[in-house]
Design a protein around this motif. Structure first.
Motif, short mmCIF file in Angstrom:
data_model
loop_
_atom_site.label_atom_id
_atom_site.label_comp_id
_atom_site.label_asym_id
_atom_site.label_seq_id
_atom_site.Cartn_x
_atom_site.Cartn_y
_atom_site.Cartn_z
N LEU A 65 0.83 -1.21 0.00
CA LEU A 65 0.00 0.00 0.00
C LEU A 65 0.86 1.26 0.00
CD1 LEU A 65 -2.94 -0.90 2.42
CD2 LEU A 65 -2.87 -0.98 -0.08
N LEU A 66 2.00 1.22 0.68
CA LEU A 66 2.93 2.35 0.62
C LEU A 66 3.41 2.58 -0.81
CD1 LEU A 66 5.10 1.73 3.82
CD2 LEU A 66 3.40 3.54 3.48
N VAL A 69 0.52 4.15 -2.89
CA VAL A 69 0.42 5.60 -2.69
C VAL A 69 1.59 6.31 -3.36
CG1 VAL A 69 0.44 7.45 -0.97
CG2 VAL A 69 -0.89 5.37 -0.55
N SER A 70 2.78 5.71 -3.29
CA SER A 70 3.95 6.30 -3.93
C SER A 70 3.77 6.39 -5.44
CB SER A 70 5.20 5.48 -3.61
OG SER A 70 5.46 5.48 -2.21
N PHE A 72 0.90 6.59 -7.08
CA PHE A 72 -0.10 7.63 -7.34
C PHE A 72 0.54 9.01 -7.28
CE2 PHE A 72 -3.51 10.53 -6.48
CZ PHE A 72 -4.62 10.01 -7.12
N LEU A 73 1.33 9.25 -6.22
CA LEU A 73 1.97 10.55 -6.05
C LEU A 73 3.03 10.80 -7.12
CD1 LEU A 73 2.36 10.65 -2.15
CD2 LEU A 73 0.71 11.90 -3.56
N GLY A 199 -0.84 2.25 -8.24
CA GLY A 199 -1.03 3.66 -7.91
C GLY A 199 -0.97 4.55 -9.14
N TYR A 203 -4.19 6.76 -10.70
CA TYR A 203 -4.12 8.20 -10.94
C TYR A 203 -4.56 8.54 -12.36
CZ TYR A 203 -2.43 12.92 -11.53
OH TYR A 203 -2.39 14.26 -11.80
#
Length: 241
Positions: A65-66, A69-70, A72-73, A199, A203
């Motif tokens: 999950l980290l 998110v990485s 996506f960012l 991710g 996005y």
């Protein structure tokens, strides 16, 4: 044998790109379907597999999950940095940047290589496992081809580049399957990659594909295509499980 199975993924990828290439008068429906397919792949295929492969936690949060998110960012940061660069040169910052589409297409190609890799690894485990993985990969490679061509074109790249990316994406599973004859990838790193790619894909689906689909045609048919795309991936996962 894994390479022969991967040839089925090659055919389905090209078919998906062919559909996206020819259905030009219903572009909003194509984008709605692509968004649903991407959401389905992320939520129902990539993330569950990533969590299984990279199950350990860092400060109470699963590594997968980290990485999600990485990813996506990272996609968001890339798009914003390119927009700032264009604004500095006096260009419209909201104009779609072709490099983003090409970067996304390259990510899809890398993902397709891993699809072929998964077929090869599954075949080493056993024929039943190989069949299950092959069904999932071949079915959703239609979505990969569809999305690769659509994303590349959506960001303003010429049709020639979109077709080039589609061809590379079609060959990628064969390359991945062949690579398993030479080496294997630790399960942990596979989970990290799948989480990050999930991710990036989310996005693109939520910030560009779906808004574009509903911008000029906010119709129920477009929404239905999005739901159908996600439902199709659910069906693929159910059949393969």
């Amino acid at each position: 044998m894994p390479v022969a199975i991967a040839l089925g993924a090659l055919v389905m990828t090209l078919f998906g790109g062919w559909v996206a290439h020819h259905v030009t008068d219903r572009r909003h429906l194509i984008l709605g379907l692509a968004g649903g397919l991407m959401l389905g792949v992320v939520g129902l295929d990539l993330l569950p597999e990533a969590l299984h492969a990279a199950g350990e936690e860092v400060f109470g949060v699963p590594v997968a999950l980290l990485c999600f998110v990485s990813g996506f960012l990272a996609a968001h940061a890339l798009e914003r940095l390119l927009a700032v660069r264009k604004a500095a040169h006096g260009m419209d910052p909201h104009e779609r940047v072709p490099q983003v589409g090409l970067t996304a297409a390259v990510a899809m190609i890398v993902h397709s290589v891993m699809d072929g890799f998964a077929i090869g690894v599954a075949y080493q485990v056993g024929e039943q496992m190989a069949v299950a993985v092959a069904v999932a990969v071949i079915a959703h490679d239609f979505a990969d081809g569809f999305n690769t061509y659509t994303i590349t074109s959506l960001y303003g790249n010429a049709r020639r580049k979109a077709l080039l990316m589609l061809g590379a994406d079609a060959v990628a599973p064969v390359v991945g399957a062949a690579s398993t004859l030479l080496f294997t990838l630790p399960e942990h790193w596979l989970g990290i990659y799948l989480g990050f790619f999930g991710g990036v894909l989310l996005y693109l689906a939520t910030s560009d594909i779906l808004p574009e689909a509903h911008h000029e045609h906010p119709a129920l048919t477009t929404l239905a295509c999005t739901i159908a795309g996600a439902g199709f991936i659910w069906l693929v996962v159910a059949v393969a499980s």
